[in-house]
Write a protein that holds these residues in place. Structure first.
Motif, PDB file in Angstrom:
ATOM      1  N   PRO A  76      -4.420  -7.381  -2.008  1.00 29.90           N
ATOM      2  CA  PRO A  76      -4.707  -5.966  -1.749  1.00 29.90           C
ATOM      3  C   PRO A  76      -4.142  -5.527  -0.402  1.00 29.90           C
ATOM      4  CG  PRO A  76      -6.723  -7.189  -2.300  1.00 29.90           C
ATOM      5  CD  PRO A  76      -5.629  -8.188  -2.115  1.00 29.90           C
ATOM      6  N   ARG A  77      -3.673  -4.279  -0.357  1.00 29.84           N
ATOM      7  CA  ARG A  77      -3.225  -3.693   0.915  1.00 29.84           C
ATOM      8  C   ARG A  77      -4.423  -3.320   1.767  1.00 29.84           C
ATOM      9  NH1 ARG A  77       1.782  -4.177   2.433  1.00 29.84           N
ATOM     10  NH2 ARG A  77       1.725  -2.153   3.433  1.00 29.84           N
ATOM     11  N   GLY A  78      -5.572  -3.176   1.131  1.00 31.38           N
ATOM     12  CA  GLY A  78      -6.801  -2.850   1.838  1.00 31.38           C
ATOM     13  C   GLY A  78      -7.992  -2.913   0.908  1.00 31.38           C
ATOM     14  N   ILE A  79      -9.172  -3.013   1.500  1.00 30.60           N
ATOM     15  CA  ILE A  79     -10.421  -3.067   0.739  1.00 30.60           C
ATOM     16  C   ILE A  79     -11.463  -2.267   1.508  1.00 30.60           C
ATOM     17  CG2 ILE A  79     -12.268  -4.522  -0.194  1.00 30.60           C
ATOM     18  CD1 ILE A  79     -10.279  -6.857  -0.162  1.00 30.60           C
ATOM     19  N   ILE A  80     -12.181  -1.416   0.801  1.00 35.57           N
ATOM     20  CA  ILE A  80     -13.298  -0.701   1.411  1.00 35.57           C
ATOM     21  C   ILE A  80     -14.569  -1.161   0.700  1.00 35.57           C
ATOM     22  CG2 ILE A  80     -14.374   1.536   1.838  1.00 35.57           C
ATOM     23  CD1 ILE A  80     -11.530   2.745   1.550  1.00 35.57           C
ATOM     24  N   PRO A  81     -15.502  -1.781   1.424  1.00 38.18           N
ATOM     25  CA  PRO A  81     -16.798  -2.094   0.812  1.00 38.18           C
ATOM     26  C   PRO A  81     -17.609  -0.800   0.713  1.00 38.18           C
ATOM     27  CG  PRO A  81     -16.710  -2.937   3.064  1.00 38.18           C
ATOM     28  CD  PRO A  81     -15.385  -2.281   2.782  1.00 38.18           C
ATOM     29  N   VAL A  82     -17.915  -0.348  -0.510  1.00 33.71           N
ATOM     30  CA  VAL A  82     -18.572   0.951  -0.647  1.00 33.71           C
ATOM     31  C   VAL A  82     -19.976   0.955  -0.060  1.00 33.71           C
ATOM     32  CG1 VAL A  82     -17.205   1.668  -2.635  1.00 33.71           C
ATOM     33  CG2 VAL A  82     -19.389   0.552  -2.996  1.00 33.71           C
ATOM     34  N   SER A  83     -20.567  -0.208   0.157  1.00 31.31           N
ATOM     35  CA  SER A  83     -21.902  -0.237   0.772  1.00 31.31           C
ATOM     36  C   SER A  83     -21.863   0.306   2.200  1.00 31.31           C
ATOM     37  CB  SER A  83     -22.467  -1.652   0.763  1.00 31.31           C
ATOM     38  OG  SER A  83     -21.639  -2.522   1.502  1.00 31.31           O
ATOM     39  N   SER A  84     -20.665   0.351   2.801  1.00 30.44           N
ATOM     40  CA  SER A  84     -20.534   0.902   4.160  1.00 30.44           C
ATOM     41  C   SER A  84     -20.286   2.410   4.131  1.00 30.44           C
ATOM     42  CB  SER A  84     -19.390   0.212   4.904  1.00 30.44           C
ATOM     43  OG  SER A  84     -18.146   0.589   4.337  1.00 30.44           O
ATOM     44  N   CYS A  85     -20.158   2.985   2.940  1.00 28.57           N
ATOM     45  CA  CYS A  85     -19.834   4.408   2.818  1.00 28.57           C
ATOM     46  C   CYS A  85     -21.099   5.259   2.708  1.00 28.57           C
ATOM     47  CB  CYS A  85     -18.950   4.643   1.599  1.00 28.57           C
ATOM     48  SG  CYS A  85     -17.367   3.790   1.713  1.00 28.57           S
ATOM     49  N   LEU A  86     -21.036   6.440   3.300  1.00 29.00           N
ATOM     50  CA  LEU A  86     -22.166   7.368   3.273  1.00 29.00           C
ATOM     51  C   LEU A  86     -21.987   8.463   2.238  1.00 29.00           C
ATOM     52  CD1 LEU A  86     -22.602   7.816   7.126  1.00 29.00           C
ATOM     53  CD2 LEU A  86     -23.927   6.334   5.601  1.00 29.00           C
ATOM     54  N   THR A  87     -20.790   9.060   2.200  1.00 29.43           N
ATOM     55  CA  THR A  87     -20.554  10.170   1.281  1.00 29.43           C
ATOM     56  C   THR A  87     -19.159  10.112   0.694  1.00 29.43           C
ATOM     57  OG1 THR A  87     -19.712  11.625   3.027  1.00 29.43           O
ATOM     58  CG2 THR A  87     -22.082  11.736   2.564  1.00 29.43           C
ATOM     59  N   VAL A  88     -19.032  10.729  -0.470  1.00 29.86           N
ATOM     60  CA  VAL A  88     -17.725  10.991  -1.082  1.00 29.86           C
ATOM     61  C   VAL A  88     -17.824  12.408  -1.632  1.00 29.86           C
ATOM     62  CG1 VAL A  88     -18.391   9.881  -3.278  1.00 29.86           C
ATOM     63  CG2 VAL A  88     -15.973  10.185  -2.730  1.00 29.86           C
ATOM     64  N   LYS A  89     -16.854  13.258  -1.253  1.00 31.41           N
ATOM     65  CA  LYS A  89     -16.911  14.659  -1.668  1.00 31.41           C
ATOM     66  C   LYS A  89     -15.533  15.294  -1.593  1.00 31.41           C
ATOM     67  CE  LYS A  89     -18.234  16.122   2.979  1.00 31.41           C
ATOM     68  NZ  LYS A  89     -19.244  16.753   3.813  1.00 31.41           N
ATOM     69  N   GLY A  90     -15.401  16.430  -2.253  1.00 32.90           N
ATOM     70  CA  GLY A  90     -14.152  17.170  -2.228  1.00 32.90           C
ATOM     71  C   GLY A  90     -13.761  17.561  -0.818  1.00 32.90           C
ATOM     72  N   ALA A  91     -12.436  17.646  -0.572  1.00 29.79           N
ATOM     73  CA  ALA A  91     -11.961  17.963   0.780  1.00 29.79           C
ATOM     74  C   ALA A  91     -10.755  18.906   0.763  1.00 29.79           C
ATOM     75  CB  ALA A  91     -11.613  16.681   1.517  1.00 29.79           C
ATOM     76  N   GLU A  92     -10.630  19.723  -0.296  1.00 29.83           N
ATOM     77  CA  GLU A  92      -9.502  20.658  -0.344  1.00 29.83           C
ATOM     78  C   GLU A  92      -9.509  21.599   0.855  1.00 29.83           C
ATOM     79  OE1 GLU A  92     -10.165  19.949  -4.839  1.00 29.83           O
ATOM     80  OE2 GLU A  92     -11.448  20.203  -3.105  1.00 29.83           O
ATOM     81  N   ASP A  93     -10.703  22.047   1.244  1.00 31.11           N
ATOM     82  CA  ASP A  93     -10.798  22.989   2.360  1.00 31.11           C
ATOM     83  C   ASP A  93     -10.462  22.329   3.698  1.00 31.11           C
ATOM     84  OD1 ASP A  93     -13.087  21.432   2.038  1.00 31.11           O
ATOM     85  OD2 ASP A  93     -14.434  22.943   2.863  1.00 31.11           O
ATOM     86  N   VAL A  94     -10.755  21.030   3.822  1.00 28.47           N
ATOM     87  CA  VAL A  94     -10.469  20.305   5.072  1.00 28.47           C
ATOM     88  C   VAL A  94      -8.962  20.076   5.217  1.00 28.47           C
ATOM     89  CG1 VAL A  94     -10.828  18.139   6.319  1.00 28.47           C
ATOM     90  CG2 VAL A  94     -12.716  19.161   5.039  1.00 28.47           C
ATOM     91  N   LEU A  95      -8.330  19.622   4.125  1.00 34.70           N
ATOM     92  CA  LEU A  95      -6.901  19.275   4.176  1.00 34.70           C
ATOM     93  C   LEU A  95      -5.979  20.405   3.762  1.00 34.70           C
ATOM     94  CD1 LEU A  95      -7.018  15.702   2.603  1.00 34.70           C
ATOM     95  CD2 LEU A  95      -6.884  16.306   5.016  1.00 34.70           C
ATOM     96  N   ASN A  96      -6.561  21.435   3.143  1.00 39.92           N
ATOM     97  CA  ASN A  96      -5.762  22.515   2.578  1.00 39.92           C
ATOM     98  C   ASN A  96      -4.767  21.979   1.546  1.00 39.92           C
ATOM     99  OD1 ASN A  96      -5.272  25.244   2.283  1.00 39.92           O
ATOM    100  ND2 ASN A  96      -3.614  25.246   3.796  1.00 39.92           N
TER     101      ASN A  96
END
Length: 168
Positions: A76-96
């Motif tokens: 893998p090029r990277g791994i994120i353990p989801v137990s360390s994550c707080l939120t997942v949400k849309g970000a169209e407004d943040v990134l445009n």
């Protein structure tokens, strides 16, 4: 962010062995039976360019690879353990940018772009379910069952009749 999570999971050195033997993979056989897999565009940690990567979500870990031909020997090029994550949400407004979403840990926020609205929603739902399933916010050892704890013996109470009668 991902690289720092990767280093935290891997320790100071990274393994050149195949992914199946990689300690950061946590014994997860990411090469088959994924909960969700597909292409996403992610922003780099240091050089903020956007790169298309193949993502695999399985057993509380989000892996990514350069291509979709993932085998036992893939690294893998990277791994994120989801137990360390707080939120997942849309970000169209943040990134445009259309179909964008973000994944946040206490330290950092990663951004991703899906190919379509439906894919974005499916990734958000899948990662969100995984966060809940693998959350470390309350472990079994921290749960206290107040009904099953030993209770102290009741303290004797003075009788009202004895306390209210005048003494002679």
């Amino acid at each position: 962010m991902a690289a720092s999570l990767w280093r935290a999971v891997m320790g100071s050195s990274s393994s050149s062995a195949g992914g199946g033997d990689d300690p950061a993979a946590g014994g997860v056989e990411f090469w088959h039976g994924a909960e969700r897999a597909g292409w996403l565009t992610k922003q780099g940690e240091y050089i903020k360019t956007w790169r298309r990567r193949w993502f695999v979500l399985k057993q509380g870990r989000l892996f990514w690879f350069k291509d979709a031909a993932v085998t036992r020997g893939s690294v893998p090029r990277g791994i994120i353990p989801v137990s360390s994550c707080l939120t997942v949400k849309g970000a169209e407004d943040v990134l445009n940018r259309q179909f964008a979403f973000e994944l946040s840990t206490p330290a950092e926020t990663m951004y991703f772009i899906a190919d379509a609205e439906k894919e974005k929603e499916e990734w958000i739902n899948s990662i969100g379910r995984s966060i809940v399933q693998h959350s470390r916010s309350v472990t079994d050892a921290e749960v206290v069952d107040y009904d099953s704890r030993p209770q102290p013996p009741p303290q004797p109470q003075p009788k009202k009749s004895e306390a209210s009668e005048p003494s002679e």
